[in-house]
Design an enzyme around this catalytic site. Structure first.
Site, PDB file in Angstrom:
ATOM      1  CB  THR A  75      -0.918   0.017   1.252  1.00 10.94           C
ATOM      2  OG1 THR A  75      -1.762  -1.128   1.199  1.00 10.94           O
ATOM      3  CG2 THR A  75      -1.757   1.279   1.308  1.00 10.94           C
ATOM      4  CG  HIS A 204       0.877  -9.280   4.507  1.00 12.36           C
ATOM      5  ND1 HIS A 204      -0.425  -9.674   4.402  1.00 12.36           N
ATOM      6  CD2 HIS A 204       0.923  -8.019   4.015  1.00 12.36           C
ATOM      7  CE1 HIS A 204      -1.145  -8.690   3.891  1.00 12.36           C
ATOM      8  NE2 HIS A 204      -0.345  -7.666   3.642  1.00 12.36           N
ATOM      9  CB  CYS A 324      -9.079  -3.768   0.693  1.00 10.97           C
ATOM     10  SG  CYS A 324      -7.537  -4.636   0.466  1.00 10.97           S
TER      11      CYS A 324
HETATM   12  C1  LIG Z   1      -2.240  -7.161  -0.447  1.00 11.57           C
HETATM   13  C2  LIG Z   1      -2.049  -6.307  -1.624  1.00 11.57           C
HETATM   14  C3  LIG Z   1      -1.705  -4.966  -1.492  1.00 11.57           C
HETATM   15  C4  LIG Z   1      -1.537  -4.321  -0.130  1.00 11.57           C
HETATM   16  O1  LIG Z   1      -0.319  -4.741   0.434  1.00 11.57           O
HETATM   17  P1  LIG Z   1       0.029  -4.407   1.964  1.00 11.57           P
HETATM   18  O2  LIG Z   1       1.435  -4.901   2.098  1.00 11.57           O
HETATM   19  O3  LIG Z   1      -0.960  -5.172   2.781  1.00 11.57           O
HETATM   20  O4  LIG Z   1      -0.076  -2.948   2.129  1.00 11.57           O
HETATM   21  C5  LIG Z   1      -1.523  -4.217  -2.622  1.00 11.57           C
HETATM   22  N1  LIG Z   1      -1.660  -4.759  -3.827  1.00 11.57           N
HETATM   23  C6  LIG Z   1      -1.983  -6.036  -4.013  1.00 11.57           C
HETATM   24  C7  LIG Z   1      -2.093  -6.587  -5.381  1.00 11.57           C
HETATM   25  C8  LIG Z   1      -2.192  -6.863  -2.914  1.00 11.57           C
HETATM   26  O5  LIG Z   1      -2.526  -8.139  -3.084  1.00 11.57           O
END
Ligand SMILES: *Cc1c(COP(=O)(O)O)cnc(C)c1O
Length: 380
Positions: A75, A204, A324
């Site tokens: 993010t 993660h 989300c």
């Molecule tokens: C999970 C995800 C995010 C967000 O990543 P975070 O590390 O949780 O901020 C952004 N883009 C995609 C494609 C994701 O799968």
């Protein structure tokens, strides 16, 4: 009740080997120092760990270690890539247009919609989920600063033709950013093969810890303006004390994922085939999007509400859109962008697998799907 986790696109369990590595960077008997402390061995040792991690992550994506900027996750990386590019290079290039896709992650879409003095063109994907290259070529012009299109979609698993996108964009002098959060270890690629200038990474989604990620910034082409002011860490692009335990955990997760990716891709491919075969048997089920990465499968069950389907199999963890969006009952914006109706969107489920997914889990999932779908259909 036997539970089974099929929401790995939302997050994954941290691998025990990653936990061990992280633990060595926390307490007094480990490498707990501040990597920015240059006056004593505690700092030097922590810095060594962080630089090992930088080399490891860089190696996994085919980058130079100097091209890795640590962030708090994909993010933040998406925010830094887009806002940072506009601030660092908008004025000097005089370009004011950004092109993206309606099916991108909200961290890209919403960041773009909060920019001042920038024209944002949001293209609709085709019903397959793929970008329409003709439409892209049509809107790309001398005024285009940045194209932001993800490699792997987190809701459908669809893989975008990034190589072609970068060729088109570079021909006209525009930069390319790609959200790579779902692409690591699930698909062979390097940043040079993709040709991208900026790439967002997260730990993660591949059995690393939450709250850590990185932005790949191509050295000879671009720079990003820092979005939070402070100690000018990360060569002035991202301030803040480096969380060495998180960083080392991310690197270990990347190393393991790279090492095990060939066999893991084959294993997850077989699991997806098995799930697809069961869905075909059930009938009235459409797979959403062109066949993509092995760990994400999104499908619409005719006449069955997604929320009710999930409620009918409480032992199974799946998702109806991206996590989300799960606070609202709006259908997934990705499926909507691909042309699914509101009803179809609300009848859709995402199943996503990972390293901890066992054959036993798959049996539980398939049995639950068979029972829940036939019960809901016969009671309708
Ligand atoms: C999970 C995800 C995010 C967000 O990543 P975070 O590390 O949780 O901020 C952004 N883009 C995609 C494609 C994701 O799968």
């Amino acid at each position: 009740m036997k539970t089974a986790y099929f929401d790995n696109a939302s997050t994954t369990a941290v691998d025990k080997r990653v936990v061990d590595k992280m633990q060595s960077c926390l307490s007094a008997d480990g490498t707990f120092g501040n990597p920015a402390s240059t006056t004593h061995s505690f700092g030097w040792m922590a810095s060594e760990e962080v630089e090992w991690a930088r080399e490891t992550v860089a190696h996994c994506i085919g980058a130079d270690p100097r091209e890795i900027v640590w962030t708090s996750g994909a993010t933040e990386s998406n925010n830094l890539a887009i806002r940072g590019t506009v601030e660092a290079m908008g004025a000097s290039t005089g370009r004011t247009k950004i092109i993206t896709l309606e099916s991108e992650h909200k961290a890209v879409i919403d960041t773009c919609s909060h920019l001042d003095d920038v024209e944002v063109v949001v293209l609709k994907p085709k019903s397959s989920g793929l970008v329409c290259l003709d439409a892209l070529a049509k809107v790309l012009d001398e005024d285009t600063l940045l194209v932001s299109i993800m490699l792997v979609n987190n809701e459908t698993g669809v893989i975008q033709p990034i190589q072609t996108i970068t060729r088109l964009a570079h021909d006209i002098g525009a930069f390319v950013h790609s959200d790579l959060a779902q692409a690591v270890g699930k698909l062979p690629w390097t940043v040079d093969q993709l040709g991208i200038d900026l790439g967002s990474l997260s730990a993660h989604k591949i059995h690393g810890p939450k709250g850590i990620g990185a932005l790949y910034v191509r050295r000879d082409r671009c720079q990003v303006a820092e979005q939070q002011h402070g100690g000018k860490h990360e060569r002035g692009m991202r301030s803040g004390t480096l969380p060495s335990h998180q960083i080392v955990g991310m690197a270990e997760a990347y190393r393991l994922s790279k090492k095990e990716s060939d066999s893991e891709i084959r294993r997850l491919d077989r699991i997806r085939d098995k799930i697809e075969a069961t869905l075909a048997e059930l009938g009235g089920v459409q797979i959403n999007g062109e066949r993509g990465v092995p760990h994400i499968l999104n499908f619409t069950v005719d006449g069955v509400d997604g929320e009710r389907l999930m409620a009918a199999m409480p032992q199974i963890a799946v998702s109806t859109g991206s996590a989300c969006n799960s606070a609202t009952i709006e259908p997934s914006h990705v499926l909507k962008a691909m042309g699914l109706s509101r009803q179809q969107g609300l009848s859709s489920i995402r199943v996503s697998t990972g390293r901890m997914t066992t054959e036993d889990n798959v049996m539980v999932l398939l049995d639950s799907l068979r029972h829940a779908i036939s019960n809901l259909r016969s009671s309708a």
